[in-house]
Write an enzyme that holds these catalytic residues in place. Structure first.
Site, mmCIF file in Angstrom:
data_model
loop_
_atom_site.group_PDB
_atom_site.id
_atom_site.type_symbol
_atom_site.label_atom_id
_atom_site.label_comp_id
_atom_site.label_asym_id
_atom_site.label_seq_id
_atom_site.Cartn_x
_atom_site.Cartn_y
_atom_site.Cartn_z
ATOM 1 N N HIS A 45 0.858 -1.198 0.000
ATOM 2 C CA HIS A 45 0.000 0.000 0.000
ATOM 3 C C HIS A 45 0.891 1.244 0.000
ATOM 4 C CE1 HIS A 45 -3.377 2.475 0.493
ATOM 5 N NE2 HIS A 45 -3.824 2.119 1.677
ATOM 6 N N HIS A 61 -0.361 -0.585 -11.665
ATOM 7 C CA HIS A 61 -1.307 -0.173 -10.627
ATOM 8 C C HIS A 61 -2.522 -1.079 -10.689
ATOM 9 C CE1 HIS A 61 -4.000 2.327 -8.226
ATOM 10 N NE2 HIS A 61 -2.913 2.923 -7.772
ATOM 11 N N ASP A 64 4.087 6.755 -7.391
ATOM 12 C CA ASP A 64 5.160 6.464 -6.439
ATOM 13 C C ASP A 64 6.538 6.459 -7.081
ATOM 14 O OD1 ASP A 64 3.633 6.257 -4.149
ATOM 15 O OD2 ASP A 64 2.955 4.272 -4.727
#
Ligand code: ACO
Length: 429
Positions: free
Chosen positions: A267, A306, A364
């Site tokens: 996460h 993702h 990210d």
């Protein structure tokens, strides 16, 4: 909203059919209302909630195929370009953008709550110096419930508002002090002439020995990271906050639960994993061998792919621009680590393995690079995600509590354990 479509469930053993209404949202796919199903004495089975909406919500909308992310209807691209984190906080909490006066009052309210109770500082000191800052965050945020007995009535809208403001205000301070305690630096205090992001940099990096000058470009980049991470509908940590809150638990305890969930590497830990991967690869010459390993499935290319976005993550496109701005500002484009990151990005965007699987860099990938360039240690990446996501968590919590139809969350199970059996005394086992 119900429309006139229905789904009919038929059994092959002669039992009566069951008709279930189809609900229509304002955006997104239709949803079958299976509540009547519980009357059949059976349950539905859906581990990981891949086909189950756990609640109705008006906060955030995602279309993973189209690469769309809206907060309260506003596309993330517009908010990232024209708004700022505190305005986004107001929007997520209240549903509408603030007027100038509303913004002023909100900002003042947040600033008024950004100090930490002096007694709370003793709690930091109870941790080992080398504790992971997320461990400190879970403990200290949970402990806030012990400090604000005056505003813990979750059925009182004014108490809910004060708690939300306290959490948004104090999280950067808690994250910064977790870092400073780990480094052996003295605790720092917020400075109210600064913006939310500037204040965070100030609390992280200022020392009592000299004036700390905040770099505006870096503060803007950080503000954008906060904005992009502010909410992401019913992800694991938000669902955790909702489930914890559904029992009537106080908001500080619920946000501590959300932080604990975010800590997991699947996460919140992905941008940390990007930097670890760059360290492992070492230099540009090692990229082809690393990519071979990715294709052989020996390891993954962290920061790519993702679960929801099967097109470019809209946040990644924005973060890429910010990443360029920050590397330019700091003159880091030729730094070996960042050169390596850009080489990986280029190869992956052109390689059929990634193109065929619709694997794009996610937010990210770039946020890890930006945070690292700013000088933020890898162990602080997830705490920064947590402080940015707090507004999303508390907005969902408040939405749930204000809903008169709220019920305690209680998933069912498909039991596959032992059948009833009798206890065997130890000497006979
Ligand atoms: N590197 C290499 N191959 C990958 C990657 C990757 N990062 N991600 C997926 N694939 C491959 C899979 O091996 C699979 O290949 P196959 O079809 O040959 O079997 C295919 O792409 C589909 O992948 P899935 O695992 O089915 O995709 P899923 O949606 O389940 O996984 C996930 C998404 C978990 C994010 C995955 O892409 C991943 O692990 N990425 C790296 C970690 C990461 O960056 N996570 C951050 C997510 S963003 C966030 O949390 C804010």
């Amino acid at each position: 909203m119900e429309n006139n479509r229905k789904v009919t469930l038929t059994y092959n053993d002669g039992k009566d059919n069951l008709e279930m209404p189809v609900l229509k949202g304002t955006l997104g796919p239709d949803v079958v209302d299976i509540r009547a199903f519980s009357k059949t004495g059976m349950f539905t089975f859906d581990p990981g909630f891949l086909a189950t909406a756990s609640c109705e919500s008006q906060i955030t909308f995602i279309d993973g195929d189209l690469g769309q992310l809206y907060y309260r209807g506003y596309p993330i691209e517009q908010l990232a370009a024209k708004s700022d984190y505190l305005e986004v906080c107001y929007l997520l909490l209240n549903g509408e953008l603030p007027t100038a006066e509303e913004r002023k009052v909100f900002e003042r309210g947040i600033m008024r709550h950004n100090m930490l109770h002096d007694q709370l500082m003793s709690l930091f000191k109870g941790f080992r110096r080398d504790a992971h800052p997320m461990a400190v965050m879970v403990g200290v945020v949970g402990a806030l419930s012990a400090f604000y007995h005056d505003s813990l009535d979750i059925n009182n809208p004014e108490h809910r508002k004060i708690s939300a403001h306290r959490l948004i205000a104090k999280l950067p301070n808690i994250a910064a002090q977790a870092y400073r305690y780990n480094k052996g630096l003295p605790f720092s205090y917020p400075k109210n002439g600064l913006t939310y992001a500037e204040n965070f940099l100030h609390m992280m990096f200022s020392t009592p020995c000299e004036e700390y000058k905040v770099n505006k470009t870096l503060a803007l980049a950080l503000d954008r990271i906060f904005t992009l991470h502010a909410d992401h509908e019913q992800n694991a940590s938000t669902s955790t906050v909702r489930l914890a809150g559904s029992s009537g638990a106080n908001p500080f305890a619920c946000i501590a639960a959300g932080i604990a969930c975010l800590w997991g590497p699947s996460h919140g830990g992905a941008n940390e994993a990007v930097l670890k991967m760059l360290d492992e690869i070492g230099s540009v010459e090692n990229v082809p061998a690393f990519m071979e390993g990715v294709k052989n499935k020996t390891h993954k290319l962290m920061g790519f792919g993702h679960r929801v976005y099967k097109n470019m993550d809209p946040r990644a496109a924005i973060m890429k621009e910010t990443c360029d701005e920050v590397l330019n500002e700091l003159g880091l484009h030729n730094d070996p680590k960042f050169k390596l990151a850009m080489a990986l990005e280029k190869i992956a965007l052109e390689d059929p393995y990634f193109i065929e699987r619709k694997l794009y860099p996610n937010v990210d990938f770039y946020s890890g690079i930006v945070l690292s360039a700013i000088g933020i240690p890898v162990s602080m990446f997830t705490p920064i995600f947590a402080l940015a996501r707090t507004v999303g968590w508390i907005s969902h919590w408040a939405e749930m509590i204000a809903d008169p139809a709220m019920k305690i969350g209680r998933p069912r199970q498909l039991y596959t354990g032992a059948q009833r059996r009798d206890y065997i005394p130890q000497e006979q086992r």
